[in-house]
Scaffold this active site. Structure first.
Site, PDB file in Angstrom:
ATOM      1  N   LYS A 140       8.848 -30.659  20.658  1.00 15.77           N
ATOM      2  CA  LYS A 140       7.460 -30.461  20.244  1.00 15.77           C
ATOM      3  C   LYS A 140       7.375 -29.332  19.221  1.00 15.77           C
ATOM      4  O   LYS A 140       6.577 -29.373  18.303  1.00 15.77           O
ATOM      5  CB  LYS A 140       6.569 -30.148  21.466  1.00 15.77           C
ATOM      6  N   CYS A 154       2.197 -30.292  19.523  1.00 18.88           N
ATOM      7  CA  CYS A 154       3.210 -29.861  18.544  1.00 18.88           C
ATOM      8  C   CYS A 154       2.725 -28.745  17.624  1.00 18.88           C
ATOM      9  O   CYS A 154       3.527 -27.910  17.196  1.00 18.88           O
ATOM     10  CB  CYS A 154       3.688 -31.069  17.753  1.00 18.88           C
ATOM     11  N   VAL A 170      -0.986 -32.585  13.722  1.00 14.60           N
ATOM     12  CA  VAL A 170      -1.322 -33.086  15.063  1.00 14.60           C
ATOM     13  C   VAL A 170      -0.142 -32.907  16.009  1.00 14.60           C
ATOM     14  O   VAL A 170       1.003 -32.861  15.585  1.00 14.60           O
ATOM     15  CB  VAL A 170      -1.709 -34.576  14.989  1.00 14.60           C
ATOM     16  N   THR A 171      -0.446 -32.904  17.318  1.00 11.12           N
ATOM     17  CA  THR A 171      -1.759 -32.666  17.879  1.00 11.12           C
ATOM     18  C   THR A 171      -1.920 -31.167  18.130  1.00 11.12           C
ATOM     19  O   THR A 171      -0.927 -30.477  18.383  1.00 11.12           O
ATOM     20  CB  THR A 171      -1.961 -33.440  19.211  1.00 11.12           C
ATOM     21  N   GLN A 230      -7.619 -12.335  22.338  1.00 14.04           N
ATOM     22  CA  GLN A 230      -6.862 -11.084  22.526  1.00 14.04           C
ATOM     23  C   GLN A 230      -6.372 -10.511  21.189  1.00 14.04           C
ATOM     24  O   GLN A 230      -5.214 -10.113  21.053  1.00 14.04           O
ATOM     25  CB  GLN A 230      -5.684 -11.313  23.476  1.00 14.04           C
ATOM     26  N   LYS A 239      12.378 -33.120  13.926  1.00 12.19           N
ATOM     27  CA  LYS A 239      12.504 -32.281  15.131  1.00 12.19           C
ATOM     28  C   LYS A 239      12.515 -33.147  16.382  1.00 12.19           C
ATOM     29  O   LYS A 239      11.680 -34.040  16.540  1.00 12.19           O
ATOM     30  CB  LYS A 239      11.360 -31.260  15.177  1.00 12.19           C
ATOM     31  N   ASP A 268       3.749 -33.327  11.951  1.00 16.98           N
ATOM     32  CA  ASP A 268       3.783 -34.667  12.569  1.00 16.98           C
ATOM     33  C   ASP A 268       2.645 -35.615  12.177  1.00 16.98           C
ATOM     34  O   ASP A 268       2.130 -36.366  13.031  1.00 16.98           O
ATOM     35  CB  ASP A 268       3.820 -34.542  14.098  1.00 16.98           C
ATOM     36  N   GLU A 305       8.312 -35.677  14.393  1.00 20.27           N
ATOM     37  CA  GLU A 305       8.955 -35.727  15.709  1.00 20.27           C
ATOM     38  C   GLU A 305       9.726 -37.036  15.800  1.00 20.27           C
ATOM     39  O   GLU A 305       9.150 -38.112  15.608  1.00 20.27           O
ATOM     40  CB  GLU A 305       7.899 -35.654  16.835  1.00 20.27           C
TER      41      GLU A 305
HETATM   42  C1  C5J Z   1       2.719 -34.211  18.772  1.00 19.97           C
HETATM   43  C2  C5J Z   1       2.929 -35.339  20.882  1.00 19.97           C
HETATM   44  N1  C5J Z   1       3.052 -34.315  17.489  1.00 19.97           N
HETATM   45  N2  C5J Z   1       1.655 -35.146  21.188  1.00 19.97           N
HETATM   46  N3  C5J Z   1       3.392 -35.010  19.645  1.00 19.97           N
HETATM   47  O1  C5J Z   1       1.847 -33.448  19.149  1.00 19.97           O
HETATM   48  O2  C5J Z   1       3.696 -35.840  21.654  1.00 19.97           O
END
Ligand code: C5J
Length: 235
Positions: free
Chosen positions: A136, A166, A161-162, A206, A133, A28, A76
């Site tokens: 997320k 996502c 990101v972020t 873990q 997509k 993204d 996205e």
């Molecule tokens: C992504 C969002 N790409 N934060 N989208 O993380 O909505």
């Protein structure tokens, strides 16, 4: 075995002749999230945090291309009629701008709009997979898993990101499907530095419950050592 120095322990790379492959996943890196004047900016987020990883992701992209290793970009976004946008997602938040509304770079999170595009520095090249997509995670309601199987991809390197939304969601989806997942710490960012920090810790906790974490330079050195001279046929 060739490995990448990583945390919580070295990340194993598939051997050249194993039939398994490692791919770069860039999540993204879209104008609406990263550029000033985009949706993220309009919502009051500090896009400078996200902009600072562009050179690092670009360096990784160049390396994967040089070594002829597969690259996957995600975006996205939703169909123009929003038939793939759950009403709950559209309703969420108290922003004046919602998914599908006209924004500074076209309709917010709608496929084909200028803001939905990937930033010019990281523009996909012909032959690279671009996954649109609606969620997320990169696996939800997409053909990603089928494509990875067809290409023999077993190892995924995550950037973009972020970090906590996502990137993490996609990495968890991949982990549950049996992929060996590596996060590049300096190739991912959040509008909220503390969320990135905690996500990076969580992923490798873990014994690597979601995967491994490394830096771009460490990864690039290991990739060159393992694959220099490799001649994968272009897809
Ligand atoms: C992504 C969002 N790409 N934060 N989208 O993380 O909505």
């Amino acid at each position: 075995m060739n490995t990448v120095p990583a945390s919580p322990y070295p990340y194993p790379l598939p051997a050249k002749d194993s039939g398994n492959r490692v791919a770069l996943v860039i999540i993204d890196m879209q104008r609406d999230f990263v550029e000033p004047g985009g949706f993220g900016d309009v919502l009051g987020n500090k896009v400078e945090h996200l902009q600072k990883i562009v050179p690092t992701v670009s360096k990784l992209l160049k390396t994967f291309r040089e070594l002829r290793l597969p690259v996957i970009h995600t975006r996205e976004g939703h169909r123009p009629d929003l038939s793939d946008c759950p009403p709950a997602k559209r309703r969420r938040g108290d922003s004046a701008l919602r998914i599908g509304d006209p924004g500074p770079m076209g309709r917010i999170l709608v496929l084909g709009e200028p803001g939905n595009d990937i930033v010019p520095e990281l523009r996909p090249e012909e032959g690279e997979l671009v996954i649109d997509k609606p969620g997320k995670g990169a696996f939800y309601a997409t053909t990603l898993e089928e494509c990875l199987k067809q290409l023999g991809i077993t190892h995924l390197v995550f950037t973009g990101v972020t970090t906590e939304v996502c990137v993490q969601t996609s990495m968890r989806e991949a982990n549950d499907r049996g992929y060996d997942c590596l996060l590049v710490e300096d190739g991912t960012e959040s509008y909220f530095p503390e969320f990135k920090q905690v996500t990076v810790r969580m992923i490798q906790s873990q014994g690597g419950i979601v995967g491994w974490v490394t830096t771009a330079d460490r990864l690039i050195a290991s990739l060159r050592q393992t694959y220099a001279g490799i001649a994968h046929e272009p897809e």
